[in-house]
Scaffold this active site. Structure first.
Site, PDB file in Angstrom:
ATOM      1  N   ASP A   1       0.852  -1.190   0.000  1.00  0.00           N
ATOM      2  CA  ASP A   1       0.000   0.000   0.000  1.00  0.00           C
ATOM      3  C   ASP A   1       0.889   1.242   0.000  1.00  0.00           C
ATOM      4  OD1 ASP A   1      -2.426   1.318   0.015  1.00  0.00           O
ATOM      5  OD2 ASP A   1      -2.674   1.241   2.188  1.00  0.00           O
TER       6      ASP A   1
ATOM      7  N   GLU B   1      -6.656   5.236  -8.477  1.00  0.00           N
ATOM      8  CA  GLU B   1      -7.937   5.761  -7.982  1.00  0.00           C
ATOM      9  C   GLU B   1      -8.540   6.861  -8.862  1.00  0.00           C
ATOM     10  OE1 GLU B   1      -9.901   6.577  -3.646  1.00  0.00           O
ATOM     11  OE2 GLU B   1      -7.999   5.568  -3.925  1.00  0.00           O
TER      12      GLU B   1
ATOM     13  N   LYS C   1      -9.766   2.130  -8.863  1.00  0.00           N
ATOM     14  CA  LYS C   1     -10.231   2.269  -7.481  1.00  0.00           C
ATOM     15  C   LYS C   1     -11.335   3.314  -7.396  1.00  0.00           C
ATOM     16  CE  LYS C   1      -7.694   2.077  -3.303  1.00  0.00           C
ATOM     17  NZ  LYS C   1      -6.522   2.528  -2.557  1.00  0.00           N
TER      18      LYS C   1
ATOM     19  N   THR D   1     -13.157   0.909  -2.724  1.00  0.00           N
ATOM     20  CA  THR D   1     -12.439   1.307  -1.523  1.00  0.00           C
ATOM     21  C   THR D   1     -13.346   2.084  -0.568  1.00  0.00           C
ATOM     22  OG1 THR D   1     -10.396   2.347  -0.760  1.00  0.00           O
ATOM     23  CG2 THR D   1     -11.539   3.432  -2.587  1.00  0.00           C
TER      24      THR D   1
ATOM     25  N   PHE E   1     -11.881  -1.552   5.073  1.00  0.00           N
ATOM     26  CA  PHE E   1     -10.890  -0.904   5.927  1.00  0.00           C
ATOM     27  C   PHE E   1     -10.955  -1.467   7.347  1.00  0.00           C
ATOM     28  CE2 PHE E   1      -9.591   3.293   3.764  1.00  0.00           C
ATOM     29  CZ  PHE E   1      -9.578   2.684   2.526  1.00  0.00           C
TER      30      PHE E   1
END
Length: 318
Positions: free
Chosen positions: A16, A89, A125, A149, A171
């Site tokens: 990440d 993203e 994303k 996400t 998450f």
């Protein structure tokens, strides 16, 4: 054998970070980025020339297109290091606009394809809003795979599975943060660790539901605060982990065994669940943590996207 190598026996490890020069030492299969990580990377001396060079080559384009060029340039560098996929993203400011999200995803994928990268190596994303999930539904039908996400609740995961999304990033750390803050002085760190961690519990519930009902969407736990959260999700399809925590796992020889198991999940007594737009919005609204964290996550990513815009504008006038 260190814990990182042990973890790789049960779970696909993903890095990440936007810091591609740091990646090779952990040998992840995939990598994920977001506006905050890219913003952090371009402010480092190592990456400033890459930003400058990309902006100089495309300064005649409208700003959103230059931003996409920068994001894809980082993605291309990452793909030189990882054998698998990179997640790039869509601007978080489009999180409530299905058509604009689809258009931006097409643009990003077009840039990757023009650089010779196949669709199998890129995940677009998108925030797990209702509008984002519907955009992903359309993109998946076109063969553009998505990583949904800012996912904090079971209803978001169910809607993503129903939309045939390729992968979700539930998450962990941000859920943990919310509950810890709510509890204040009453928070008992030891009692809320491991399998009792509220973030770990959320991902476990999603993983078990998907496996029980043969939902093909991949589950990638994300946003970790400590290695305990990672170890408690060993066996999850994928886990995306920051370089700091990858280093901690690499530095430990403690034994590790899987905590999640698809075969065990299939034996659980669970009931199928489905949401339409109204029931999805109500379920999300009923979950104060998920509502607050989704809104906050979009705000933070949007603010960092705006800062990245500013940096790119300054570089194009420099």
């Amino acid at each position: 054998m260190n814990q990182l190598d042990q973890l790789k026996a049960y779970t696909t490890v993903v890095a990440d970070t936007g810091n591609f020069k740091q990646l090779a030492q952990y040998a992840p299969r995939d990598a994920t980025t977001n506006p905050s990580l890219i913003l952090k990377a371009v402010q480092q001396p190592d990456y400033a020339p890459l930003l400058k060079e990309t902006v100089a080559a495309h300064r005649q384009l409208p700003l959103p297109e230059v931003v996409d060029q920068v994001l894809v340039r980082f993605g291309l560098e990452i793909l030189k290091v990882v054998p698998g996929r990179v997640s790039t993203e869509v601007d978080a400011r489009l999180s409530f606009d299905t058509a604009a999200t689809i258009a931006r995803a097409h643009h990003l994928m077009g840039l990757y394809e023009a650089a010779g990268i196949g669709r199998d190596r890129v995940l677009i994303k998108i925030a797990s809003t209702w509008e984002g999930i519907q955009a992903a539904r359309v993109l998946e039908r076109e063969g553009i795979h998505c990583n949904l996400t800012l996912l904090f609740s079971f209803c978001q995961a169910v809607a993503c599975g129903e939309a045939n999304v390729k992968l979700i990033s539930p998450f962990v750390g941000r859920i943990y943060d919310w509950y810890k803050k709510q509890a204040g002085a009453a928070w008992d760190e030891a009692a809320m660790a491991g399998a009792n961690d509220p973030g770990v519990k959320s991902v476990t519930q999603i993983f078990n539901h998907y496996k029980k009902f043969d939902i093909a969407t991949e589950v990638m736990g994300a946003s970790f605060r400590n290695t305990g959260q990672i170890l408690a999700l060993a066996g999850c399809d994928l886990l995306t982990i920051s370089p700091d925590l990858l280093a901690q796992l690499q530095g430990s020889e403690a034994p590790l065994s899987p905590a999640l198991d698809a075969a065990d999940a299939r034996l659980l007594d669970l009931h199928p669940v489905i949401y339409n737009e109204a029931s999805f919005r109500f379920a999300l609204n009923e979950d104060a943590m998920a509502t607050e964290k989704l809104a906050e996550g979009i705000r933070l990513f949007a603010a960092d996207a705006a800062k990245l815009d500013k940096l790119i504008q300054e570089a194009s006038h420099g």
